[in-house]
Write an enzyme that holds these catalytic residues in place. Structure first.
Site, PDB file in Angstrom:
ATOM      1  N   LYS A  47       0.839  -1.203   0.000  1.00 57.18           N
ATOM      2  CA  LYS A  47       0.000   0.000   0.000  1.00 57.18           C
ATOM      3  C   LYS A  47       0.875   1.254   0.000  1.00 57.18           C
ATOM      4  O   LYS A  47       0.632   2.191  -0.764  1.00 57.18           O
ATOM      5  CB  LYS A  47      -0.891   0.006   1.249  1.00 57.18           C
ATOM      6  CG  LYS A  47      -1.600   1.326   1.481  1.00 57.18           C
ATOM      7  CD  LYS A  47      -2.462   1.294   2.716  1.00 57.18           C
ATOM      8  CE  LYS A  47      -1.743   1.600   4.008  1.00 57.18           C
ATOM      9  NZ  LYS A  47      -1.458   3.024   4.231  1.00 57.18           N
TER      10      LYS A  47
ATOM     11  N   ASP B 249       5.264  20.146   8.053  1.00 54.32           N
ATOM     12  CA  ASP B 249       6.220  21.253   7.936  1.00 54.32           C
ATOM     13  C   ASP B 249       7.437  20.890   7.075  1.00 54.32           C
ATOM     14  O   ASP B 249       7.936  21.708   6.302  1.00 54.32           O
ATOM     15  CB  ASP B 249       6.662  21.716   9.334  1.00 54.32           C
ATOM     16  CG  ASP B 249       7.229  20.581  10.177  1.00 54.32           C
ATOM     17  OD1 ASP B 249       6.694  19.456  10.084  1.00 54.32           O
ATOM     18  OD2 ASP B 249       8.201  20.798  10.919  1.00 54.32           O
ATOM     19  N   LEU B 250       7.892  19.640   7.176  1.00 58.72           N
ATOM     20  CA  LEU B 250       9.106  19.265   6.433  1.00 58.72           C
ATOM     21  C   LEU B 250       8.806  19.106   4.937  1.00 58.72           C
ATOM     22  O   LEU B 250       9.674  19.322   4.094  1.00 58.72           O
ATOM     23  CB  LEU B 250       9.708  17.973   6.999  1.00 58.72           C
ATOM     24  CG  LEU B 250      10.114  18.062   8.479  1.00 58.72           C
ATOM     25  CD1 LEU B 250      10.629  16.723   8.982  1.00 58.72           C
ATOM     26  CD2 LEU B 250      11.187  19.140   8.672  1.00 58.72           C
TER      27      LEU B 250
ATOM     28  N   CYS C 281      -4.784  13.248  13.296  1.00 60.88           N
ATOM     29  CA  CYS C 281      -4.695  11.827  12.973  1.00 60.88           C
ATOM     30  C   CYS C 281      -4.580  11.087  14.284  1.00 60.88           C
ATOM     31  O   CYS C 281      -4.050  11.615  15.256  1.00 60.88           O
ATOM     32  CB  CYS C 281      -3.478  11.599  12.106  1.00 60.88           C
ATOM     33  SG  CYS C 281      -3.065   9.890  11.877  1.00 60.88           S
TER      34      CYS C 281
ATOM     35  N   ARG D 107       1.409  14.411  13.412  1.00 69.49           N
ATOM     36  CA  ARG D 107       1.823  14.170  12.024  1.00 69.49           C
ATOM     37  C   ARG D 107       1.815  15.441  11.174  1.00 69.49           C
ATOM     38  O   ARG D 107       1.018  15.592  10.249  1.00 69.49           O
ATOM     39  CB  ARG D 107       0.952  13.095  11.382  1.00 69.49           C
ATOM     40  CG  ARG D 107       1.036  11.790  12.113  1.00 69.49           C
ATOM     41  CD  ARG D 107       0.347  10.670  11.398  1.00 69.49           C
ATOM     42  NE  ARG D 107       1.175  10.114  10.338  1.00 69.49           N
ATOM     43  CZ  ARG D 107       0.877   8.993   9.702  1.00 69.49           C
ATOM     44  NH1 ARG D 107      -0.213   8.342   9.993  1.00 69.49           N
ATOM     45  NH2 ARG D 107       1.663   8.532   8.765  1.00 69.49           N
ATOM     46  N   PRO D 108       2.720  16.363  11.468  1.00 69.60           N
ATOM     47  CA  PRO D 108       2.748  17.629  10.725  1.00 69.60           C
ATOM     48  C   PRO D 108       3.275  17.454   9.298  1.00 69.60           C
ATOM     49  O   PRO D 108       3.772  16.401   8.923  1.00 69.60           O
ATOM     50  CB  PRO D 108       3.713  18.477  11.542  1.00 69.60           C
ATOM     51  CG  PRO D 108       4.577  17.507  12.262  1.00 69.60           C
ATOM     52  CD  PRO D 108       3.775  16.275  12.468  1.00 69.60           C
TER      53      PRO D 108
HETATM   54  C1  UD1 Z   1       4.854   6.837   6.205  1.00 71.64           C
HETATM   55  C2  UD1 Z   1       3.949   5.627   6.114  1.00 71.64           C
HETATM   56  C3  UD1 Z   1       3.521   5.188   7.514  1.00 71.64           C
HETATM   57  C4  UD1 Z   1       4.739   4.956   8.395  1.00 71.64           C
HETATM   58  C5  UD1 Z   1       5.657   6.172   8.376  1.00 71.64           C
HETATM   59  C6  UD1 Z   1       6.970   5.949   9.118  1.00 71.64           C
HETATM   60  C7  UD1 Z   1       2.796   5.911   4.002  1.00 71.64           C
HETATM   61  C8  UD1 Z   1       1.521   6.158   3.294  1.00 71.64           C
HETATM   62  N1  UD1 Z   1       2.759   5.987   5.335  1.00 71.64           N
HETATM   63  O1  UD1 Z   1       4.097   7.897   6.788  1.00 71.64           O
HETATM   64  O2  UD1 Z   1       2.753   3.980   7.380  1.00 71.64           O
HETATM   65  O3  UD1 Z   1       4.320   4.704   9.717  1.00 71.64           O
HETATM   66  O4  UD1 Z   1       5.987   6.533   7.020  1.00 71.64           O
HETATM   67  O5  UD1 Z   1       7.636   4.851   8.610  1.00 71.64           O
HETATM   68  O6  UD1 Z   1       3.808   5.619   3.397  1.00 71.64           O
HETATM   69  N2  UD1 Z   1       7.259  14.590  10.452  1.00 71.64           N
HETATM   70  C9  UD1 Z   1       7.386  15.923  10.772  1.00 71.64           C
HETATM   71  N3  UD1 Z   1       7.138  16.842   9.811  1.00 71.64           N
HETATM   72  C10 UD1 Z   1       6.793  16.497   8.538  1.00 71.64           C
HETATM   73  C11 UD1 Z   1       6.661  15.129   8.219  1.00 71.64           C
HETATM   74  C12 UD1 Z   1       6.917  14.201   9.195  1.00 71.64           C
HETATM   75  O7  UD1 Z   1       7.693  16.274  11.918  1.00 71.64           O
HETATM   76  O8  UD1 Z   1       6.582  17.394   7.712  1.00 71.64           O
HETATM   77  C13 UD1 Z   1       7.502  13.574  11.489  1.00 71.64           C
HETATM   78  C14 UD1 Z   1       6.278  12.727  11.790  1.00 71.64           C
HETATM   79  O9  UD1 Z   1       5.405  13.352  12.711  1.00 71.64           O
HETATM   80  C15 UD1 Z   1       6.910  11.483  12.346  1.00 71.64           C
HETATM   81  C16 UD1 Z   1       8.206  11.352  11.526  1.00 71.64           C
HETATM   82  O10 UD1 Z   1       8.461  12.654  11.010  1.00 71.64           O
HETATM   83  O11 UD1 Z   1       7.237  11.675  13.701  1.00 71.64           O
HETATM   84  C17 UD1 Z   1       8.154  10.361  10.392  1.00 71.64           C
HETATM   85  O12 UD1 Z   1       7.016  10.616   9.598  1.00 71.64           O
HETATM   86  P1  UD1 Z   1       6.985  10.256   8.042  1.00 71.64           P
HETATM   87  O13 UD1 Z   1       8.114   9.333   7.730  1.00 71.64           O
HETATM   88  O14 UD1 Z   1       6.877  11.503   7.255  1.00 71.64           O
HETATM   89  O15 UD1 Z   1       5.609   9.444   7.930  1.00 71.64           O
HETATM   90  P2  UD1 Z   1       4.629   9.404   6.692  1.00 71.64           P
HETATM   91  O16 UD1 Z   1       5.382   9.578   5.424  1.00 71.64           O
HETATM   92  O17 UD1 Z   1       3.450  10.268   6.957  1.00 71.64           O
END
Ligand code: UD1
Length: 429
Positions: free
Chosen positions: A22, A134-135, A126, A131-132
């Site tokens: 998925k 910002d990055l 969520c 789950r921001p």
């Molecule tokens: C993806 C997966 C999810 C998995 C996660 C971590 C998909 C559809 N989902 O989610 O199943 O659990 O990877 O392996 O592929 N973060 C920030 N700012 C941002 C983005 C992320 O602070 O802009 C933080 C998140 O809150 C979290 C960490 O970075 O603590 C990792 O998140 P991320 O790897 O981005 O998760 P997703 O891509 O949403």
């Protein structure tokens, strides 16, 4: 609302075919927005999240065609879909659609790169923490996008297209890396992504983009270099196997006992989890085109685990592993470092008789001799499947409510487990 009824206690024996991932299929489908030609994706799982994303892409004007069944295909062999974004009519992704699935926020990158504008709703809260994004916004800005937040939307624009730049992620982010890859592939000049996510789904996206004409090196390492091109073309790509589904069934067998071959999957996608399973006492062997898991008689050893970005132990298997540890001999420590608030399964596992104490991001699990079935409630995708695993190993009846979470991420769950001897039924209501 549908429920799942499980009568626990039966070991699992047989073969489980693993579906396409998925978490790879979603960014691959989004990548179809990057070209006016057709992207054909093979081995796409039949899941609620895939259907939601098809609707979202359809709203932008992407044509979606499901290729008819071929000899040998069943409802469980993945589908082949063709996506064609030759006539994108709308670069806005509205709140009511984006809020159904966070990953749809990623459309911001291809829309911006190809059309110079995108207006994408912020995904909202969520169940597993804040789950921001910002990055993801930072990555787009590093590629020259002007970004404003207006009325709950991220409004992104470029004057003369995106341009290459340096994107240094302070934290590993899968979604951030997907977005950076898609934006940079169509930017003018060279982009370097530092501290990139190394997850296999990132590699899968990069391989597909390369087939579409992108110039990408280093996917699967922390440093990815992308030489932007002016346009991409159509391609055909097979979605890689779902490592989370693989690990979930492996843990189910480790918990119930039995002997199951997981077909159409690869051990290299989840080495850390398989190593941990072997340490708990399960026998894990690689077979052609899959993995065989056995546990006969031996007790389950308690093992400590900390979730980490790939190649570490995946956060998406944390809940399932905790279910397994509830029946281990002794105490295990499970630390969640990726998401805050990803312990909602703890209260529900406790209803089955598990002994788990929480201290911040640490769960301390005291193994018990047996679990006893009970009504429980699914709270998110991975938490709900941990309850299925626990229910399979518990004595008596477990009833799982709110199973729509399972349908988001596990294809034909009852059929796959049922054929291996599990007593599991869906009750529709
Ligand atoms: C993806 C997966 C999810 C998995 C996660 C971590 C998909 C559809 N989902 O989610 O199943 O659990 O990877 O392996 O592929 N973060 C920030 N700012 C941002 C983005 C992320 O602070 O802009 C933080 C998140 O809150 C979290 C960490 O970075 O603590 C990792 O998140 P991320 O790897 O981005 O998760 P997703 O891509 O949403």
């Amino acid at each position: 609302m549908d429920r799942i009824h499980i009568t626990g206690g039966a070991p699992l024996n047989g073969v489980i075919p693993i579906s396409g991932a998925k978490n790879a299929a979603l960014p691959l489908m989004i990548a179809s927005l990057m070209t006016g030609e057709t992207l054909e994706l093979v081995n796409v799982p039949r899941l609620a999240d895939i259907a939601s994303l098809s609707r979202i892409l359809g709203n932008h004007g992407v044509d979606h065609m499901v290729v008819g069944k071929r000899p040998g295909q069943t409802t469980e062999t993945g589908q082949t879909i063709r996506l064609t974004a030759s006539n994108v009519i709308d670069t806005t992704a509205p709140y009511d659609l984006v809020s159904t699935m966070r990953a749809s926020f990623w459309v911001i990158a291809p829309l911006l790169a190809r059309f110079g504008e995108a207006k994408v709703s912020l995904p909202g809260g969520c169940a597993i923490g804040t789950r921001p994004v910002d990055l993801l916004i930072m990555a787009m800005e590093a590629l020259g996008a002007q970004i404003e937040i207006d009325g709950g939307y991220v409004v992104a624009r470029t004057r003369n297209g995106l341009r290459g730049g340096e994107i240094r992620f302070p934290k590993v982010t899968v979604g951030g890396t997907h977005v950076a890859l898609m934006g940079a592939a169509l930017a003018h000049g060279t982009t370097v992504i530092e501290n990139a996510a190394r997850e296999p789904e990132v590699v899968d996206l990069a391989e597909c983009l390369i087939k579409m004409g992108a110039r990408i090196e280093g996917a699967g390492t922390p440093r990815i270099v992308i030489e932007g091109v002016s346009r991409l073309h159509g391609a055909r790509h097979e979605v890689l196997p779902d490592r989370i589904e693989t690990g979930t069934y492996a843990m189910a067998v480790a918990m119930t006992g039995g002997d199951v071959t997981l077909e159409n999957t690869r051990a290299d996608l989840l080495h850390s989890a398989l190593d941990v399973l072997a340490t708990t006492g399960a026998e894990v062997t690689t077979v052609p085109d899959g993995i065989r898991i056995r546990r006969n008689g031996a007790g389950i050893a308690a093992v400590d685990v900390t979730t980490d970005p790939f190649p570490g132990f995946p956060t998406d298997l944390q809940a399932q592993f905790m279910a397994l540890m509830t029946l281990a001999k002794g105490r295990s420590h499970i630390r969640e470092t990726i998401f805050e608030n990803r312990f909602m399964h703890v209260q529900e596992l406790a209803r089955l008789g598990a002994k788990i104490r929480l201290e911040g991001d640490l769960a301390i699990v005291e193994g018990v001799h047996r679990l006893k079935g009970a009504p429980v409630m699914a709270t998110d995708l991975r938490a709900s499947v941990s309850l299925v695993i626990a229910g399979l190993a518990a004595e008596g009846e477990t009833q799982i409510n709110r199973v729509y979470h399972l349908d988001r991420g596990f294809e034909a769950l009852e059929a796959k487990l049922g054929r291996c001897g599990a007593q599991i039924q869906r009750v529709r209501s």
